[in-house]
Design a protein around this motif. Structure first.
Motif, PDB file in Angstrom:
ATOM      1  N   VAL A  36       0.841  -1.195   0.000  1.00 34.29           N
ATOM      2  CA  VAL A  36       0.000   0.000   0.000  1.00 34.29           C
ATOM      3  C   VAL A  36       0.883   1.254   0.000  1.00 34.29           C
ATOM      4  CG1 VAL A  36      -1.708   1.327   1.302  1.00 34.29           C
ATOM      5  CG2 VAL A  36      -1.880  -1.166   1.198  1.00 34.29           C
ATOM      6  N   PRO A  37       0.959   1.961  -1.129  1.00 26.91           N
ATOM      7  CA  PRO A  37       1.733   3.198  -1.161  1.00 26.91           C
ATOM      8  C   PRO A  37       1.078   4.299  -0.317  1.00 26.91           C
ATOM      9  CG  PRO A  37       1.386   2.331  -3.377  1.00 26.91           C
ATOM     10  CD  PRO A  37       0.464   1.598  -2.459  1.00 26.91           C
ATOM     11  N   VAL A  38       1.904   5.053   0.382  1.00 28.30           N
ATOM     12  CA  VAL A  38       1.463   6.236   1.119  1.00 28.30           C
ATOM     13  C   VAL A  38       2.435   7.345   0.758  1.00 28.30           C
ATOM     14  CG1 VAL A  38       0.911   7.222   3.380  1.00 28.30           C
ATOM     15  CG2 VAL A  38       0.645   4.754   2.996  1.00 28.30           C
ATOM     16  N   TRP A  39       1.931   8.545   0.502  1.00 28.39           N
ATOM     17  CA  TRP A  39       2.811   9.613   0.038  1.00 28.39           C
ATOM     18  C   TRP A  39       2.229  10.985   0.386  1.00 28.39           C
ATOM     19  CZ3 TRP A  39      -0.863   7.209  -2.705  1.00 28.39           C
ATOM     20  CH2 TRP A  39      -1.721   7.983  -3.507  1.00 28.39           C
ATOM     21  N   GLY A  40       3.062  11.982   0.229  1.00 24.04           N
ATOM     22  CA  GLY A  40       2.619  13.347   0.495  1.00 24.04           C
ATOM     23  C   GLY A  40       3.808  14.285   0.479  1.00 24.04           C
ATOM     24  N   THR A  41       3.667  15.409   1.163  1.00 26.14           N
ATOM     25  CA  THR A  41       4.768  16.374   1.282  1.00 26.14           C
ATOM     26  C   THR A  41       4.946  16.753   2.745  1.00 26.14           C
ATOM     27  OG1 THR A  41       3.287  18.255   0.881  1.00 26.14           O
ATOM     28  CG2 THR A  41       4.409  17.326  -1.025  1.00 26.14           C
ATOM     29  N   ALA A  42       6.142  17.200   3.064  1.00 19.98           N
ATOM     30  CA  ALA A  42       6.495  17.643   4.421  1.00 19.98           C
ATOM     31  C   ALA A  42       7.626  18.657   4.282  1.00 19.98           C
ATOM     32  CB  ALA A  42       6.923  16.459   5.273  1.00 19.98           C
ATOM     33  N   ASP A  43       8.163  19.091   5.400  1.00 19.01           N
ATOM     34  CA  ASP A  43       9.329  19.971   5.329  1.00 19.01           C
ATOM     35  C   ASP A  43      10.488  19.228   4.687  1.00 19.01           C
ATOM     36  OD1 ASP A  43       7.974  22.024   6.582  1.00 19.01           O
ATOM     37  OD2 ASP A  43       8.641  21.431   8.589  1.00 19.01           O
ATOM     38  N   ALA A  44      11.350  19.952   4.035  1.00 14.22           N
ATOM     39  CA  ALA A  44      12.508  19.344   3.384  1.00 14.22           C
ATOM     40  C   ALA A  44      13.293  18.501   4.373  1.00 14.22           C
ATOM     41  CB  ALA A  44      13.404  20.425   2.784  1.00 14.22           C
ATOM     42  N   ASN A  45      13.596  17.268   3.963  1.00 16.55           N
ATOM     43  CA  ASN A  45      14.427  16.331   4.725  1.00 16.55           C
ATOM     44  C   ASN A  45      13.788  15.852   6.034  1.00 16.55           C
ATOM     45  OD1 ASN A  45      16.593  16.609   2.799  1.00 16.55           O
ATOM     46  ND2 ASN A  45      17.012  18.610   3.733  1.00 16.55           N
ATOM     47  N   ALA A  46      12.508  16.145   6.240  1.00 18.88           N
ATOM     48  CA  ALA A  46      11.840  15.700   7.466  1.00 18.88           C
ATOM     49  C   ALA A  46      11.567  14.208   7.405  1.00 18.88           C
ATOM     50  CB  ALA A  46      10.535  16.457   7.645  1.00 18.88           C
ATOM     51  N   GLU A  47      11.534  13.550   8.581  1.00 25.07           N
ATOM     52  CA  GLU A  47      11.174  12.140   8.653  1.00 25.07           C
ATOM     53  C   GLU A  47       9.679  12.020   8.926  1.00 25.07           C
ATOM     54  OE1 GLU A  47      13.536   9.878  11.327  1.00 25.07           O
ATOM     55  OE2 GLU A  47      15.188   9.710   9.900  1.00 25.07           O
ATOM     56  N   VAL A  48       9.015  11.156   8.163  1.00 26.14           N
ATOM     57  CA  VAL A  48       7.578  10.965   8.289  1.00 26.14           C
ATOM     58  C   VAL A  48       7.316   9.511   8.668  1.00 26.14           C
ATOM     59  CG1 VAL A  48       5.349  11.050   7.118  1.00 26.14           C
ATOM     60  CG2 VAL A  48       7.132  12.719   6.533  1.00 26.14           C
ATOM     61  N   THR A  49       6.572   9.327   9.763  1.00 25.92           N
ATOM     62  CA  THR A  49       6.240   7.983  10.229  1.00 25.92           C
ATOM     63  C   THR A  49       4.788   7.662   9.900  1.00 25.92           C
ATOM     64  OG1 THR A  49       7.842   8.105  12.042  1.00 25.92           O
ATOM     65  CG2 THR A  49       6.087   6.472  12.238  1.00 25.92           C
ATOM     66  N   VAL A  50       4.574   6.472   9.362  1.00 26.54           N
ATOM     67  CA  VAL A  50       3.239   5.997   9.014  1.00 26.54           C
ATOM     68  C   VAL A  50       2.969   4.724   9.799  1.00 26.54           C
ATOM     69  CG1 VAL A  50       1.750   5.155   7.153  1.00 26.54           C
ATOM     70  CG2 VAL A  50       3.414   6.972   6.699  1.00 26.54           C
ATOM     71  N   ALA A  51       1.775   4.654  10.437  1.00 27.51           N
ATOM     72  CA  ALA A  51       1.473   3.495  11.265  1.00 27.51           C
ATOM     73  C   ALA A  51       0.008   3.097  11.138  1.00 27.51           C
ATOM     74  CB  ALA A  51       1.801   3.781  12.727  1.00 27.51           C
ATOM     75  N   ILE A  52      -0.235   1.783  11.036  1.00 22.84           N
ATOM     76  CA  ILE A  52      -1.588   1.228  11.029  1.00 22.84           C
ATOM     77  C   ILE A  52      -1.512  -0.271  11.313  1.00 22.84           C
ATOM     78  CG2 ILE A  52      -1.603   0.758   8.549  1.00 22.84           C
ATOM     79  CD1 ILE A  52      -4.614   1.350   8.563  1.00 22.84           C
ATOM     80  N   ALA A  53      -2.489  -0.777  12.062  1.00 25.31           N
ATOM     81  CA  ALA A  53      -2.654  -2.218  12.295  1.00 25.31           C
ATOM     82  C   ALA A  53      -1.361  -2.894  12.749  1.00 25.31           C
ATOM     83  CB  ALA A  53      -3.186  -2.884  11.027  1.00 25.31           C
ATOM     84  N   GLY A  54      -0.649  -2.248  13.669  1.00 29.72           N
ATOM     85  CA  GLY A  54       0.570  -2.828  14.204  1.00 29.72           C
ATOM     86  C   GLY A  54       1.785  -2.685  13.320  1.00 29.72           C
ATOM     87  N   GLN A  55       1.642  -2.025  12.204  1.00 27.51           N
ATOM     88  CA  GLN A  55       2.757  -1.827  11.270  1.00 27.51           C
ATOM     89  C   GLN A  55       3.196  -0.366  11.296  1.00 27.51           C
ATOM     90  OE1 GLN A  55       3.548  -2.360   6.450  1.00 27.51           O
ATOM     91  NE2 GLN A  55       1.830  -3.430   7.388  1.00 27.51           N
TER      92      GLN A  55
END
Length: 492
Positions: A36-55
Motif C-alpha cells: 500500500v503506497p502512502v505519500w505526500g509532502t512535508a518539510d525538506a528532509n523531514a522524517e515521516v512515520t506511518v502506522a496502522i494495524a501494528g505496522q
C-alpha cells in the motif's frame, strides 16, 4: 502530570507536519493483499512515520519535501483502524477491496437517476461500502492532492453515488461481505483524450493522425466569435425567461456556455492531470471505464482502440501495477452516422491489445432516445460478472457475451464461431446479420444457430466476402449466450 503533558507535547512536536492527497482521509478503505503506497509532502528532509494495524514505517522527505513509502500487504478487516501519517490522524479506516471507476456521464450518472431508486435506497444500509468522488477540475499540469471525501453508503447518501460503479460494487459486496472502497473520477461529455496523460499521447506514433485532426479543429475554433454568439443566446434567453415568468409558464433552459464546456473537457490530458494524477499510486484492485460517446463524432472513432489501449498502459505504468481493467461497450442508441458501430468495434478489438481486460456488452439495455440509459443495475452486474470470474476466480455463468472468433466460408455460407458461446441462443428472431460479396453491397442474411456456431447465408450473395452483425447505431440484440449476455457487434 506536568511531566506527562510535556512528554505528550514533545511526542506530537516530533511528528512531521505533512500535507496529504485528499483520498487519505477519514472513512477511507485501503486495498488488502498487496503493498500500500502512502505519500505526500512535508518539510525538506523531514522524517515521516506511518502506522496502522501494528505496522510502522518511516520515510524521509527529499529536498523539495516529497516523500513516499509502501506499507506491507494488509489483511482484510471490517474493524475500524486508525492510520497515522506524520502529524495527521485518520479515523475509521477499513481494509478490503478498492476499485476505480472513470469515464464520462454514463459513469457519472447517479443512483438517483437510475432505475428503481427507491429500491436502491432501501437496500443501501451498507456502511462497509465507501465511495470517494474525486471532485477536482481539469488542469494543465499534473496535480498531486485532489479534492473529495469518503462517504459511507446509506439510504441518505447512495443517491449521489455513481450508479454504474455502485451497482458493480454492490454485486462484489454481496459476494464477499467485506469492506469495499469505490473511487469515482468522471466528468460528463468528455473525450478519452482528456483522460490520458499528455506525455503518453504525444509520444504515440499511432495517434499522430489524431492530433493532426485535433490541430485542425482547434485552428478553426474562434473563441471571440463563439463568446459573442453565446452572449446573444443568453440575452435572448433572458427575455424569453422573463416573458415566461410573467405568463406563469416554465422558463426555457439557459444555453450552455461553450467556452466553459470546452474548459471542463480538459482538452488533451487535462482530466488526467486534474482527476487521475492525484489518485496515483493509491492501491486498487482494478479499474472500470464507461466512456466513448464523446469519441463517436467526426474523425475520432477509428482511433479509439489505440487510445483505450494507451490509457490502460499509461495508467498501469504510472501505478506500477498491471491491475485488471474493464470497460462498458457502447449500448444501442439512435444517432446518425457510423461512429457508434465503429467505436463499439474498436472497444471489441481492444480486448486483444489490453492484457488482463474485459468488456461488458450492453447492446440490449440502451435507450434509443436517451444517451444515458437508466438500467445501470445490469451494467454493474455484467461488470461484476467479469470481475468475479476473471479477477476473483469465482464460478460464474460467464464473464462476457459471445465474442466473434472465426468467420469461415463453407458452401456459400459463413460459419461463425465464438468465444463465450456456451448455451448460444436467440431472443426472438435471429436477425441483424448481413453479408456482402465482392461488390461490397450489404444484403440482409438468414442466420441459424448450430451448437456453438452460427450459420449465415443470403440468396442474394452466392460468394460471400464479408459478414457483419448488429452494425447499426440502434440494432436489436438477438444473439445471446446461456448467461443471458448479448453478443458483441462485429464485422469480418
Amino acid at each position: 502530570m506536568k511531566i506527562l503533558a510535556s512528554f505528550l507535547l514533545l511526542s506530537l512536536s516530533s511528528q512531521a507536519a505533512v500535507t496529504l492527497p485528499a483520498i487519505f482521509s477519514d472513512h477511507m478503505v485501503l486495498q488488502s493483499g498487496k503493498p500500500v503506497p502512502v505519500w505526500g509532502t512535508a518539510d525538506a528532509n523531514a522524517e515521516v512515520t506511518v502506522a496502522i494495524a501494528g505496522q510502522k514505517k518511516t520515510a524521509k522527505a527529499d529536498a523539495s519535501g516529497k516523500w513516499s513509502l509502501k506499507l506491507d500487504a494488509l489483511k482484510v478487516t471490517a474493524e475500524p483502524q486508525t492510520l497515522t501519517i506524520g502529524d495527521k490522524t485518520i479515523q475509521d479506516v477499513l481494509i478490503g477491496e478498492v476499485w476505480l471507476g472513470s469515464g464520462q456521464s454514463n459513469m457519472g450518472l447517479q443512483v438517483q437517476g437510475a432505475d428503481d431508486y427507491e429500491g436502491s435506497k432501501a437496500a443501501a444500509n451498507t456502511p462497509l461500502i465507501r465511495v470517494f468522488t474525486e471532485s477536482s477540475p481539469a488542469s494543465s499540469t499534473a496535480q498531486t492532492e485532489g479534492k473529495g471525501s469518503w462517504v459511507l453508503c446509506s439510504p441518505d447518501t447512495v443517491g449521489r453515488f455513481s450508479a454504474t460503479l455502485y451497482f458493480f460494487g454492490r454485486n462484489l459486496y454481496q459476494e464477499f461481505k467485506q469492506p469495499l472502497g469505490l473511487i469515482n473520477s468522471s466528468v460528463g461529455g468528455t473525450p478519452i483524450e482528456s483522460w490520458i496523460s499528455p506525455e503518453a499521447q504525444h509520444a504515440s506514433a499511432e495517434l499522430k493522425p489524431f492530433f493532426e485532426a485535433v490541430k485542425k479543429e482547434n485552428a478553426e475554433f474562434d473563441e471571440a466569435k463563439v463568446k459573442a454568439a453565446y452572449e446573444r443566446q443568453v440575452k435572448k434567453w433572458a427575455e424569453e425567461a422573463k416573458k415566461a415568468k410573467e405568463e406563469g409558464k416554465a422558463a426555457p433552459r439557459k444555453p450552455r456556455d461553450p467556452l466553459e464546456t470546452r474548459q471542463r473537457k480538459g482538452n488533451v490530458g487535462g482530466l488526467f492531470n486534474g482527476k487521475i494524477s492525484p489518485l496515483i499510486p493509491y492501491a486498487i484492485r482494478g479499474a472500470i471505464w464507461y466512456q466513448g460517446e464523446a469519441n463517436t463524432n467526426g474523425a475520432k472513432p477509428p482511433f479509439y482502440q489505440a487510445q483505450l489501449t494507451l490509457l490502460a498502459k499509461d495508467w498501469r505504468t504510472r501505478w506500477n501495477d498491471e491491475f485488471p481493467f474493464a470497460w462498458v461497450q457502447l449500448p444501442n442508441f439512435t444517432r446518425e452516422g457510423e461512429g457508434w458501430p465503429i467505436v463499439r468495434e474498436q472497444m471489441l478489438n481492444a480486448l486483444s491489445t489490453i492484457p488482463n481486460s474485459g468488456m461488458a456488452i450492453t447492446l440490449d439495455i440502451g435507450m434509443p432516445r436517451n444517451i444515458h440509459p437508466t438500467n445501470k443495475q445490469e451494467v454493474g452486474r455484467r461488470l461484476a460478472q467479469w470481475a468475479l470470474g476473471a479477477v476473483y476466480h469465482k464460478d460464474v455463468a460467464d464473464t462476457s457475451g459471445p465474442l466473434i472468433d472465426k468467420a469461415t466460408v463453407k458452401n456459400g455460407a459463413y460459419v461463425l464461431t465464438f468465444t463465450h458461446a456456451k448455451g448460444l441462443t436467440a431472443k426472438g428472431e435471429l436477425a441483424e446479420f448481413e453479408i456482402a460479396g465482392a461488390d461490397g453491397q450489404w444484403q440482409k442474411a438468414d442466420a441459424k444457430i448450430e451448437g456453438e456456431t452460427v450459420i449465415v447465408s443470403s440468396k442474394a450473395v452466392s460468394e460471400p466476402k464479408q459478414v457483419r452483425y448488429a452494425w447499426k447505431d440502434n440494432p436489436v440484440a438477438t444473439l445471446f449466450n446461456g448467461a443471458g449476455i448479448p453478443a458483441s457487434p462485429f464485422r469480418k
